[in-house]
Write a protein that holds these residues in place. Structure first.
Motif, PDB file in Angstrom:
ATOM      1  N   GLY A 256     122.423   2.997 -18.346  1.00 44.15           N
ATOM      2  CA  GLY A 256     121.438   2.909 -18.956  1.00 44.15           C
ATOM      3  C   GLY A 256     120.061   2.271 -18.027  1.00 44.15           C
ATOM      4  N   TYR A 257     119.055   1.977 -18.867  1.00 50.19           N
ATOM      5  CA  TYR A 257     118.209   1.537 -18.413  1.00 50.19           C
ATOM      6  C   TYR A 257     117.123   1.057 -18.653  1.00 50.19           C
ATOM      7  N   PHE A 258     116.991   0.215 -19.177  1.00 46.78           N
ATOM      8  CA  PHE A 258     116.069  -1.201 -19.628  1.00 46.78           C
ATOM      9  C   PHE A 258     114.009  -0.504 -19.710  1.00 46.78           C
ATOM     10  N   LYS A 259     114.042   0.436 -20.840  1.00 48.80           N
ATOM     11  CA  LYS A 259     112.880   0.959 -20.694  1.00 48.80           C
ATOM     12  C   LYS A 259     111.493  -0.446 -20.855  1.00 48.80           C
ATOM     13  N   ASN A 260     111.364  -1.190 -20.775  1.00 51.43           N
ATOM     14  CA  ASN A 260     110.598  -1.829 -20.855  1.00 51.43           C
ATOM     15  C   ASN A 260     110.172  -2.847 -19.612  1.00 51.43           C
ATOM     16  N   PHE A 261     111.236  -2.371 -18.982  1.00 47.66           N
ATOM     17  CA  PHE A 261     111.219  -2.925 -17.127  1.00 47.66           C
ATOM     18  C   PHE A 261     110.889  -1.350 -16.483  1.00 47.66           C
ATOM     19  N   VAL A 262     110.467  -0.380 -16.587  1.00 48.21           N
ATOM     20  CA  VAL A 262     109.361   0.843 -15.894  1.00 48.21           C
ATOM     21  C   VAL A 262     108.431   1.167 -17.096  1.00 48.21           C
ATOM     22  N   GLU A 263     108.047   0.925 -17.859  1.00 49.76           N
ATOM     23  CA  GLU A 263     107.430   0.412 -18.930  1.00 49.76           C
ATOM     24  C   GLU A 263     106.228  -0.405 -19.299  1.00 49.76           C
ATOM     25  N   SER A 264     106.234  -1.210 -17.791  1.00 47.36           N
ATOM     26  CA  SER A 264     105.372  -2.237 -17.542  1.00 47.36           C
ATOM     27  C   SER A 264     104.207  -2.149 -16.530  1.00 47.36           C
ATOM     28  N   ASP A 265     103.307  -2.505 -17.008  1.00 47.75           N
ATOM     29  CA  ASP A 265     101.907  -2.660 -16.034  1.00 47.75           C
ATOM     30  C   ASP A 265     102.154  -3.200 -15.299  1.00 47.75           C
ATOM     31  N   ALA A 266     103.041  -3.582 -15.157  1.00 45.50           N
ATOM     32  CA  ALA A 266     103.450  -4.277 -13.317  1.00 45.50           C
ATOM     33  C   ALA A 266     103.956  -3.429 -12.760  1.00 45.50           C
ATOM     34  N   ILE A 267     104.421  -2.648 -12.629  1.00 42.74           N
ATOM     35  CA  ILE A 267     104.874  -1.665 -11.847  1.00 42.74           C
ATOM     36  C   ILE A 267     104.198  -0.438 -11.158  1.00 42.74           C
ATOM     37  N   ASP A 268     104.429  -0.771  -9.850  1.00 45.02           N
ATOM     38  CA  ASP A 268     103.586   0.030  -9.179  1.00 45.02           C
ATOM     39  C   ASP A 268     103.986   1.099  -9.550  1.00 45.02           C
ATOM     40  N   GLU A 269     103.305   2.402  -9.573  1.00 45.32           N
ATOM     41  CA  GLU A 269     102.774   3.676 -10.516  1.00 45.32           C
ATOM     42  C   GLU A 269     103.894   4.625 -10.008  1.00 45.32           C
ATOM     43  N   LEU A 292     117.742   1.506 -23.152  1.00 45.66           N
ATOM     44  CA  LEU A 292     118.061  -0.101 -23.461  1.00 45.66           C
ATOM     45  C   LEU A 292     117.224  -1.008 -23.974  1.00 45.66           C
ATOM     46  N   ASP A 293     117.053  -1.846 -24.089  1.00 41.43           N
ATOM     47  CA  ASP A 293     116.238  -2.834 -24.728  1.00 41.43           C
ATOM     48  C   ASP A 293     116.198  -4.362 -24.212  1.00 41.43           C
ATOM     49  N   PHE A 294     115.757  -4.794 -23.717  1.00 47.41           N
ATOM     50  CA  PHE A 294     116.356  -6.127 -23.087  1.00 47.41           C
ATOM     51  C   PHE A 294     114.760  -6.915 -23.134  1.00 47.41           C
ATOM     52  N   PHE A 295     115.363  -8.257 -22.975  1.00 49.44           N
ATOM     53  CA  PHE A 295     113.978  -9.023 -22.930  1.00 49.44           C
ATOM     54  C   PHE A 295     113.284  -8.816 -22.342  1.00 49.44           C
ATOM     55  N   LYS A 296     111.892  -8.939 -22.219  1.00 46.36           N
ATOM     56  CA  LYS A 296     110.215  -9.427 -21.069  1.00 46.36           C
ATOM     57  C   LYS A 296     111.060  -9.738 -20.082  1.00 46.36           C
ATOM     58  N   SER A 297     110.353  -9.159 -19.215  1.00 46.06           N
ATOM     59  CA  SER A 297     110.584  -9.727 -17.712  1.00 46.06           C
ATOM     60  C   SER A 297     110.307 -10.870 -17.368  1.00 46.06           C
ATOM     61  N   ASP A 298     108.552 -11.334 -18.255  1.00 45.79           N
ATOM     62  CA  ASP A 298     108.166 -12.587 -17.931  1.00 45.79           C
ATOM     63  C   ASP A 298     108.967 -13.693 -18.394  1.00 45.79           C
ATOM     64  N   LEU A 370     116.817 -27.341 -22.397  1.00 49.05           N
ATOM     65  CA  LEU A 370     118.188 -26.473 -23.060  1.00 49.05           C
ATOM     66  C   LEU A 370     117.485 -25.451 -23.833  1.00 49.05           C
ATOM     67  N   LYS A 371     116.471 -25.409 -23.572  1.00 45.31           N
ATOM     68  CA  LYS A 371     116.249 -23.908 -23.887  1.00 45.31           C
ATOM     69  C   LYS A 371     115.817 -22.258 -23.425  1.00 45.31           C
ATOM     70  N   GLY A 372     115.608 -22.687 -21.895  1.00 44.70           N
ATOM     71  CA  GLY A 372     116.757 -21.978 -20.607  1.00 44.70           C
ATOM     72  C   GLY A 372     118.163 -21.561 -20.850  1.00 44.70           C
ATOM     73  N   LEU A 373     118.787 -22.377 -21.625  1.00 45.45           N
ATOM     74  CA  LEU A 373     120.555 -22.394 -21.416  1.00 45.45           C
ATOM     75  C   LEU A 373     120.801 -21.393 -23.291  1.00 45.45           C
ATOM     76  N   SER A 374     119.621 -21.908 -23.012  1.00 55.14           N
ATOM     77  CA  SER A 374     120.236 -21.159 -24.619  1.00 55.14           C
ATOM     78  C   SER A 374     119.214 -19.156 -24.575  1.00 55.14           C
ATOM     79  N   LEU A 375     118.466 -18.947 -23.714  1.00 51.52           N
ATOM     80  CA  LEU A 375     117.980 -18.277 -23.807  1.00 51.52           C
ATOM     81  C   LEU A 375     119.279 -17.767 -22.353  1.00 51.52           C
ATOM     82  N   ARG A 376     119.946 -17.986 -21.677  1.00 53.45           N
ATOM     83  CA  ARG A 376     120.732 -17.739 -20.576  1.00 53.45           C
ATOM     84  C   ARG A 376     122.339 -16.827 -21.504  1.00 53.45           C
ATOM     85  N   ASP A 377     122.348 -17.990 -22.165  1.00 49.65           N
ATOM     86  CA  ASP A 377     123.414 -17.762 -23.245  1.00 49.65           C
ATOM     87  C   ASP A 377     122.972 -16.128 -24.292  1.00 49.65           C
ATOM     88  N   GLN A 378     121.779 -15.681 -24.807  1.00 46.83           N
ATOM     89  CA  GLN A 378     121.686 -14.993 -25.856  1.00 46.83           C
ATOM     90  C   GLN A 378     122.026 -13.793 -24.367  1.00 46.83           C
TER      91      GLN A 378
END
Length: 466
Positions: A256-269, A292-298, A370-378
């Motif tokens: 699998g690969y994270f679609k949003n990682f490689v379709e981001s404007d931040a990645i070098d072409e 695969l869908d995943f959390f945004k890189s930011d 605490l929000k960071g800890l919650s996101l880590r669990d997610q």
């Protein structure tokens, strides 16, 4: 490249080379190097150890596979009697009183440490410029950064100054410099290797990681360092990985690969195009590839740095010049603490301590920490779901090519964002390997927890595929 450890072992046993000559050759290369990879040389102890290996061989005794093999150590590991500076003013004269468990296991196997290696101070950075010893220069192009924070370790391996090196990976600090210098770098499953004797940056993601030029050398060093340690309660007993187990790819059916990682404007072409080219070659071998869908890189970067800064603020609170470090006296005890820390910590380290204290402070901890800890669990839950669908996740190591020396220091945010593709796997505590193939800064291979064997197996597959 074939295993340097196996090759050198055979030459030592057959007396085609002497261990003393081998160690002298590496030490001489390190003395002459212009890449700023050296914090201190362990010359006397290394030469003494080499003589003992030669005497053992001459007397007809057998030697272990790692015996007599010279290696480097990132300067955040305790090695008794050596300077352990963390590339910082605060600890520039500090000598270790004991030896880290992972390093001790290598010493017990007969490997010979020859150098403490330059790195970002306390592991704070992604370029190995945040150091009192001068910026580490890239092995391929010295105008570019060596990557961080284990930059000296990766460059020494790439330049053949060490056979392998031991880095430390918190959010990508082994994988990213390995990618920048075209070598292999592994962040094992969290807890597979003891962290005892590694200066703590962010305790929940810190990992001991080997850097080498071949998958086989990574396997050998990983096996040697792995295992439960009473001094680190996060460690567990793991099975040794055999050479035969990683030579066949038969068990890997889907990637699998994270679609949003490689379709981001931040990645070098170019990195994007090369990544998709690698995907096509994998498909051509009959392996199913899934988006695969995943959390945004930011989101990943902000979650990681929230938790990492909080943990480093806590971990570095002990460094006030009283028990450790370069104490600067002032008018009273409180001022002495303040001046000692203000003058001896780098700007980047102070930035992370201030940020960590902020997110842990009353009024902010509930909203941010605490929000960071919650996101880590997610994030961990998301990975569990992903690995129920695929065997391996593949991704670029970095969104961009290595920057020029000096550029990262002008823009700390850009430096943090260079970790966008590595920090998620750290938060998930997953085994992840950089391979020097596929894109300019390599590819990352990730598997489920305690599946380090599968990562090495797929790396062998890629070696002959891309």
């Amino acid at each position: 490249m074939e295993s340097q450890i196996h090759t050198l072992h055979k030459k030592l046993v057959s007396q085609e080379i002497s261990c003393l000559d081998l160690v002298k050759e590496k030490l001489e290369a390190l003395k002459q190097n212009t890449n700023n990879t050296v914090n201190s040389l362990l010359e006397d102890s290394a030469l003494e150890s080499a003589k003992k290996v030669d005497q053992k061989i001459a007397s007809g005794e057998s030697i272990g596979l790692l015996e007599g093999i010279p290696f480097g150590i990132k300067d955040v590991y305790m090695v008794q009697g050596t300077y352990t500076t963390a590339s910082s003013d605060l600890l520039k004269n500090y000598k270790s009183a004991y030896t880290a468990t992972a390093i001790q296991k290598l010493l017990d196997a007969g490997a010979i440490p020859i150098v403490k290696e330059n790195c970002d101070s306390f592991g704070h950075g992604s370029s190995s410029e945040n150091t009192i010893f001068g910026a580490v220069k890239n092995a391929i192009n010295p105008e570019l950064v060596g990557g961080g924070s284990s930059g000296g370790s990766a460059v020494n391996v790439a330049k053949d100054y060490t056979v392998f090196s031991i880095g430390g990976d918190t959010g990508g600090s082994v994988r990213q410099p390995a990618g920048y210098n075209n070598v292999y770098g592994l962040k094992p499953t969290y807890g597979r290797i003891s962290r005892y004797g590694l200066m703590a940056y962010a305790s929940s993601t810190d990992c001991v990681g080997p850097i080498a030029k071949s998958i086989e050398d990574i396997r050998i060093v990983l096996n040697t360092m792995s295992g439960k340690d009473a001094k680190d309660q996060t460690t567990y007993t793991s099975k040794a990985i055999t050479e035969e187990a990683i030579s066949s790819n038969g068990s890997i059916k889907s990637v699998g690969y994270f679609k949003n990682f490689v379709e981001s404007d931040a990645i070098d072409e170019k990195i994007k195009a090369d990544f998709f080219s690698a995907i096509e070659k994998i498909k051509a071998k009959g392996i199913e590839v899934k988006e695969l869908d995943f959390f945004k890189s930011d989101t990943l970067v902000s979650t990681y740095y929230t938790l990492a800064m909080a943990e480093t603020a806590s971990n570095l609170s002990r460094l006030d010049g009283t028990n450790y470090g370069n104490r600067i006296e002032s008018d009273n005890l409180k001022e002495t603490y303040s001046v000692t820390r203000s003058e001896n910590f780098s700007e980047e380290t102070k930035r992370r301590i201030v940020g960590g204290n902020q997110v842990l402070s009353q009024g902010f901890s509930d909203e941010i920490y605490l929000k960071g800890l919650s996101l880590r669990d997610q994030i961990s839950q998301n990975f569990e779901e992903d690995f129920s669908e695929v065997d391996i996740i593949i991704s670029p190591v970095t969104p961009m090519s290595p920057p020029k020396i000096g550029d990262s220091l002008k823009d700390p945010l850009a430096m943090y964002l260079s970790d966008a593709y590595t920090v998620g796997f750290s938060l998930g505590q997953l085994p992840t390997l950089t391979v020097p193939q596929g894109t300019e800064t390599g590819l990352q291979i990730t598997a489920a927890k305690d599946n380090d064997e599968l990562v090495l197996k797929f790396a062998n597959f890629l070696k002959d595929t891309i």
